[in-house]
Design a protein around this motif. Structure first.
Motif, short mmCIF file in Angstrom:
data_model
loop_
_atom_site.label_atom_id
_atom_site.label_comp_id
_atom_site.label_asym_id
_atom_site.label_seq_id
_atom_site.Cartn_x
_atom_site.Cartn_y
_atom_site.Cartn_z
N GLY A 1 0.85 -1.19 0.00
CA GLY A 1 0.00 0.00 0.00
C GLY A 1 0.88 1.23 0.00
N HIS A 2 0.29 2.38 -0.31
CA HIS A 2 1.07 3.61 -0.25
C HIS A 2 0.16 4.80 0.05
CE1 HIS A 2 -0.16 3.58 -4.57
NE2 HIS A 2 -0.23 4.90 -4.42
N ALA A 3 0.79 5.89 0.46
CA ALA A 3 0.02 7.11 0.73
C ALA A 3 0.91 8.32 0.43
CB ALA A 3 -0.40 7.15 2.20
N VAL A 4 0.34 9.31 -0.23
CA VAL A 4 1.07 10.56 -0.49
C VAL A 4 0.19 11.73 -0.07
CG1 VAL A 4 2.48 9.64 -2.40
CG2 VAL A 4 0.26 10.67 -2.91
N PRO A 5 0.79 12.85 0.32
CA PRO A 5 -0.03 14.01 0.69
C PRO A 5 -0.78 14.56 -0.52
CG PRO A 5 2.29 14.33 1.30
CD PRO A 5 2.24 13.11 0.47
N GLU A 6 -1.86 15.31 -0.23
CA GLU A 6 -2.67 15.86 -1.32
C GLU A 6 -1.95 16.96 -2.09
OE1 GLU A 6 -6.54 17.35 -0.25
OE2 GLU A 6 -6.97 15.45 0.77
N THR A 7 -1.19 17.79 -1.36
CA THR A 7 -0.63 19.01 -1.99
C THR A 7 0.51 18.70 -2.95
OG1 THR A 7 -1.15 20.16 0.06
CG2 THR A 7 0.30 21.31 -1.49
N ARG A 8 0.34 19.20 -4.19
CA ARG A 8 1.39 19.09 -5.21
C ARG A 8 2.22 20.37 -5.21
NH1 ARG A 8 -2.66 16.09 -7.96
NH2 ARG A 8 -1.67 14.43 -9.14
N LEU A 9 3.55 20.22 -5.22
CA LEU A 9 4.43 21.38 -5.34
C LEU A 9 5.16 21.23 -6.67
CD1 LEU A 9 5.60 23.88 -3.79
CD2 LEU A 9 7.38 22.33 -2.94
N THR A 10 4.79 22.08 -7.64
CA THR A 10 5.37 21.94 -8.98
C THR A 10 6.67 22.75 -9.07
OG1 THR A 10 4.22 23.87 -9.84
CG2 THR A 10 3.05 21.77 -9.98
N ASN A 11 7.42 22.49 -10.16
CA ASN A 11 8.63 23.27 -10.40
C ASN A 11 8.29 24.74 -10.58
OD1 ASN A 11 9.97 20.87 -10.30
ND2 ASN A 11 10.22 20.65 -12.52
N GLU A 12 7.14 24.99 -11.22
CA GLU A 12 6.70 26.39 -11.41
C GLU A 12 6.49 27.05 -10.05
OE1 GLU A 12 6.74 27.77 -14.17
OE2 GLU A 12 6.71 26.11 -15.59
N ASP A 13 5.85 26.32 -9.13
CA ASP A 13 5.64 26.87 -7.77
C ASP A 13 6.99 27.25 -7.16
OD1 ASP A 13 2.91 26.34 -7.92
OD2 ASP A 13 3.11 24.35 -7.00
N LEU A 14 7.98 26.33 -7.28
CA LEU A 14 9.29 26.58 -6.66
C LEU A 14 9.98 27.79 -7.30
CD1 LEU A 14 10.69 22.97 -6.20
CD2 LEU A 14 10.11 24.59 -4.41
N SER A 15 9.79 27.94 -8.60
CA SER A 15 10.49 29.04 -9.29
C SER A 15 9.96 30.41 -8.84
CB SER A 15 10.38 28.89 -10.81
OG SER A 15 9.04 29.11 -11.20
N ARG A 16 8.84 30.40 -8.11
CA ARG A 16 8.34 31.67 -7.57
C ARG A 16 8.99 32.02 -6.23
NH1 ARG A 16 3.67 30.23 -10.59
NH2 ARG A 16 2.84 28.79 -9.06
N THR A 17 9.60 31.02 -5.56
CA THR A 17 10.20 31.30 -4.24
C THR A 17 11.72 31.20 -4.22
OG1 THR A 17 9.79 28.99 -3.63
CG2 THR A 17 8.19 30.62 -2.84
N ILE A 18 12.30 30.45 -5.18
CA ILE A 18 13.77 30.36 -5.24
C ILE A 18 14.23 30.62 -6.67
CG2 ILE A 18 14.12 28.77 -3.28
CD1 ILE A 18 14.23 26.49 -5.43
N ASP A 19 15.55 30.85 -6.80
CA ASP A 19 16.11 31.16 -8.11
C ASP A 19 16.34 29.86 -8.89
OD1 ASP A 19 17.41 32.22 -10.25
OD2 ASP A 19 19.28 32.64 -9.17
N THR A 20 15.31 29.40 -9.60
CA THR A 20 15.42 28.17 -10.41
C THR A 20 14.39 28.21 -11.52
OG1 THR A 20 15.64 25.76 -10.24
CG2 THR A 20 13.76 26.72 -9.10
N THR A 21 14.44 27.21 -12.41
CA THR A 21 13.43 27.13 -13.47
C THR A 21 12.97 25.67 -13.62
OG1 THR A 21 15.10 26.67 -15.15
CG2 THR A 21 14.49 29.01 -14.83
N HIS A 22 11.78 25.52 -14.20
CA HIS A 22 11.25 24.19 -14.49
C HIS A 22 12.25 23.43 -15.37
CE1 HIS A 22 8.41 21.05 -15.64
NE2 HIS A 22 8.62 21.34 -16.92
N GLU A 23 12.79 24.10 -16.38
CA GLU A 23 13.70 23.44 -17.34
C GLU A 23 14.96 22.93 -16.63
OE1 GLU A 23 12.22 26.44 -17.84
OE2 GLU A 23 10.71 25.55 -19.18
N TRP A 24 15.53 23.77 -15.75
CA TRP A 24 16.76 23.37 -15.04
C TRP A 24 16.48 22.11 -14.22
CZ3 TRP A 24 19.09 22.04 -10.54
CH2 TRP A 24 20.49 22.16 -10.47
N ILE A 25 15.38 22.12 -13.50
CA ILE A 25 15.09 20.98 -12.61
C ILE A 25 14.85 19.71 -13.43
CG2 ILE A 25 13.54 20.07 -10.83
CD1 ILE A 25 12.97 23.01 -10.01
N VAL A 26 14.06 19.82 -14.50
CA VAL A 26 13.75 18.63 -15.31
C VAL A 26 15.03 18.08 -15.95
CG1 VAL A 26 12.51 17.76 -17.33
CG2 VAL A 26 11.35 19.27 -15.72
#
Ligand code: COA
Length: 344
Positions: free
Chosen positions: A25-50
């Motif tokens: 069995g498995h369980a994950v939290p409901e909230t998704r944190l996307t790369n776009e979300d992160l790029s709003r709070t730290i100096d990064t981009t979706h492309e760099w992370i992927v």
């Protein structure tokens, strides 16, 4: 005084017991944190992370909604028990691999045993970071094969969001929260269980990945300017090199113990550390894509949760058949690394 006769102290015959994975069995939290979300709070981009990791999003617990290591473990274990058609009271032991439970004392395992009513079970946590679930799998298996235990639950769970500095772009992009559980059961079918396994550790490299709380936890020359207490620190480049080397060595070493070839393995379930690390092991052994499961794009690296999350998803998708040869491999802080090759 005469010595006891050798007959009187002869150990019992080793029991002939197989071990099967009866439920997952498995369980994950409901909230998704996307790369776009992160790029709003730290100096990064979706492309760099992927490009560097293969990660698109990860799940993070919301403590205000009661989500925690304990709640994820409870949900994953309930699922695994239902899948195994067992009650919590049937369990002899609960092992939880985690470095991010709500408290160090008591263990998460004790709280989960109480929450589910596993009144006949022993309970303890296994601390081996991202290798923790594979460590637990090997320990649980050997306890059953030894003959004293029949039903052992092994859970891997980490709430990495609780030990990451949300402003540290070197770590926050990588990690996510998840739990996965497996219920192991004794069976008369001796063909089932572990064919080969390994547990490794090199504590001299502890400072490549560590979680400092007070001064004595810091390596020489380091200080609190580099990050706050209670937040994971990682030497990404060193860990990357270690992981690429270790994955290949683990696979070779484990196959050698059995005489099997990579081709003979039906499924590789590897710790989801970084898509590039998985890819390099896959290429090295010529493993076809469909034989090495990847879900890091959706969950990031969920530490001890990652391997059992993969196992549970694969079983849900009907991709683990009776009699399959399955190899689990993982590495993590410690440094630790481990493998477990099963006929399931
Ligand atoms: N976004 C954008 N740029 C970033 C960044 C981010 N999130 N994080 C680091 N960078 C920058 C660095 O500052 C550096 O810039 P510089 O060249 O100007 O100094 C550059 O990107 C390259 O950094 P580096 O750390 O060399 O990147 P990398 O190619 O090694 O990738 C990791 C970083 C973390 C993805 C990679 O090292 C890795 O996956 N390591 C293994 C981690 C792991 O598996 N840990 C878990 C073990 S269980």
């Amino acid at each position: 005084m005469t010595a006891p006769s050798s007959k009187a102290i002869r150990p019992p015959e080793p029991p002939r017991i197989g071990v099967r994975i009866a439920g997952t069995g498995h369980a994950v939290p409901e909230t998704r944190l996307t790369n776009e979300d992160l790029s709003r709070t730290i100096d990064t981009t979706h492309e760099w992370i992927v490009q560097r990791t293969g990660i698109h999003e990860r799940r993070v617990c919301n403590p205000a909604k009661g989500e925690s290591a304990r709640s994820l473990c409870n949900a994953a274990l309930r699922d695994a028990l239902a899948d195994a058609r067992l009650d919590a009271t049937d369990l002899d032991l609960i092992l939880i691999a985690s470095v991010s439970g709500e408290s160090r004392v008591p263990s998460v395992a004790c709280r989960v045993a109480a929450d589910l009513g596993a009144t006949s079970a022993g309970a303890m946590d296994v601390i081996a970071a991202c290798s923790g679930f594979v460590y637990g799998l090997n320990i649980g298996h050997e306890l059953i094969r030894g003959g004293s235990y029949r039903n052992v639950a092994v859970i891997g769970c980490d709430v990495m969001s609780s030990i990451i500095d949300p402003l540290d772009r070197r770590t926050v992009i990588l990690f996510g929260d998840a739990a996965g559980a497996a219920v192991l059961r004794a069976t008369d079918d001796m063909s089932k269980g572990i064919l080969a396994q390994s547990l490794h550790a090199d504590g001299s490299r502890w400072h490549d990945l560590y979680l400092p709380y007070i001064d004595r936890d810091l390596p020489e020359g380091s200080n609190w300017q580099e990050g706050p207490p209670g937040c994971l620190r990682m030497n990404g480049r060193e860990v990357y090199k270690f992981a690429v080397k270790t994955f290949s060595e683990l696979i070779s070493e484990t196959l050698e113990k059995t005489g099997l070839k990579a081709d003979d393995v039906d499924l590789f379930i590897a710790h989801q550390s970084n898509a590039r690390i998985l890819e390099s092991a896959r290429e090295r052994f010529g493993i076809p894509e469909e034989k090495m499961y990847v879900n890091i794009d959706r969950y990031g690296n969920s530490s001890a949760g990652s391997v059992p999350l993969c196992l549970s998803e694969l079983r849900d998708q009907g991709r683990v058949a009776d009699g399959d040869i399955v190899m689990f491999v993982a590495f993590g802080a410690g440094l630790t690394w481990a493998s477990s090759l099963w006929r399931v």
